[in-house]
Enzyme design. Sequence first.
Site, short mmCIF file in Angstrom:
data_model
loop_
_atom_site.label_atom_id
_atom_site.label_comp_id
_atom_site.label_asym_id
_atom_site.label_seq_id
_atom_site.Cartn_x
_atom_site.Cartn_y
_atom_site.Cartn_z
N SER A 395 0.81 -1.21 0.00
CA SER A 395 0.00 0.00 0.00
C SER A 395 0.84 1.26 0.00
CB SER A 395 -0.92 0.02 1.23
OG SER A 395 -0.16 0.05 2.42
N HIS A 416 -2.78 -2.90 -5.48
CA HIS A 416 -3.17 -2.57 -4.11
C HIS A 416 -4.67 -2.75 -3.96
CE1 HIS A 416 -3.84 0.66 -0.82
NE2 HIS A 416 -3.76 -0.55 -0.29
N GLU A 428 -5.74 -0.16 -6.81
CA GLU A 428 -4.74 0.77 -7.35
C GLU A 428 -3.70 -0.05 -8.10
OE1 GLU A 428 -4.53 4.67 -4.55
OE2 GLU A 428 -3.59 2.88 -3.71
N ASN A 466 -3.73 6.81 -0.17
CA ASN A 466 -3.01 7.11 1.07
C ASN A 466 -2.30 8.45 1.00
OD1 ASN A 466 -3.88 4.79 2.28
ND2 ASN A 466 -1.96 3.67 2.07
#
Length: 562
Positions: A395, A416, A428, A466
């Site tokens: 991640s 991800h 992702e 993130n």
Amino acid sequence: MTGIIGLGTVGEAFLRLAHQAGHRIVAVDTDLDVLARVGNRLKALAADSVVLTDDLAALKDATVIIEAVPDELALKTAVLRRLGEVSQAPVLTTASALSVPHLAIASGRPETVAGLRFLVPPGPGGTVEPAPTALTSPATASAVDSLIAELGLTPVEIGAGPAEDATALVMAYLNRSVAFLEAGHATRDDIDTAMRLGCGLPYGPLRLLDTLGLDTAHATLTRLRRQTGDPSFAPAPLLTRLVDSGRLGRKTGEGFHAYDDEGGTSSEAPRDSPVGRPVRTVAVLGSGVMARGIAEVTATAGHPTVLVARGRDKADAALAAIADSLTRAVRRGRTTPEQKAAALARLTPATDLQAVADRDLVIEAVAEDLDVKRPLFARLGTVAKADAILATTTSSLSVTACAQASGRAADVVGMHFFNPAPALRLVELVRTDATSDDAFTGADAFAAGLGKSTVTCPDRAGFIVNCLLFPYLGAAVGLLRRPGTDIEATDNAVQQGYGHPMGPFALLDTIGLDVALAIQRRLYDQLAQPEQKPAPLLADLVAAGALGRKNGRGFRTAGGRR
């Protein structure tokens, strides 16, 4: 008859709601271009019950008036005083950054003025907070409540302070998203899709900016920058350029997206590349929550899947957990007993890495540690068949580092998945400078076959979600340095005002405070950007043993209770 003065983003939103509720409407704006644009849109609504005019005197017979002119004290004061000369109807001001009591007194008839507080322009079923003042008459307060009910809106309690905190948090996140787009890290649609699906938001950040009005967002950011001195509020250059060019979002038909007369928008054309490496068989490495979730998804989608764990006990426990998950899915009606049985039949446990040798796709889902991942990819480079795609589910770590360790970097991609993998649609998809087109398109097509939506990300710490989410969470923790910050009220303002599934503090508890801190540290180490700096108070909580929901000690959890 309902009167509306000001046909920007907010005024037009109320006009549409009032039209849908069957109201007769007189709407006033002094900008003839705005009147023409709104009039053109009303043709698509067949709105023959709406009168558009630039004459404020046309509001003399209104039973209630919504004032939605720009949030400038002198302008609103002048409009409210002029309305007092035209009509004695209750006036509901949509002021967001101005004091409603101040405006009510300045109007010269404070008993007839109340506020409507919302953080996003209201749509069908949206939320709004009635904001009467101590001077508001019972008749005006009743008019506010009646209008909210008639327009199908949901009344909520937010409060001016929490609303301002929520706005500051969200506006900084939106501004950061514009800078992310401008830097070329991802496309407009990938940013919007990633944040909408990855965080469960009603809008992606760029679409939300268009909805708010880019000029409104720019003015709010400028005000916050002036008040706080915080550079995160300095409007991104791209946002400034769009405002200067008159592209203000949905209300002008063009912003980050383009809009038709009914407010609809089109997305980028889907990627339609030939699939160079079709995937039939899969291996998943790991036995934790993410590995189990991915294996469940791939087996349910029809792919024979081998799950490789460090020992037989871990492999068997992982399969048992997948069986329990599928049983719950049957109870909830998400799958059938037959589909559950078929999925379990496609799952094979293993403890030897040689079990991946014949697989088309190998998905690594072990510990989030390069010292663990790199040796594993070095072995995969020799064990996996020559045309296999190798994927890491990291991640926030470097996909390139894993690719280089494999000795066959062209075969390596990042995939991800979001937790829980069976429920969340986003993946992702990360390509490095060395990733081949056929490996990338093969992974993309495979994810689509699982029912997932993919977004393309650079191999950059935090990818999209993130990278944009954690500065927002860190800023929320930073609010606690200020006396009087109410954690629950801030969460409620973000939920009720912006439609987030949970506020930042509840989200931190859900992620796990230790996990959130570790991600913040990795992002800051790799990006070295001030907004990514770990929140000191979060570090203090983790040091004190507060981990969030998982151990019942966090911002919104205590003794195991929410």
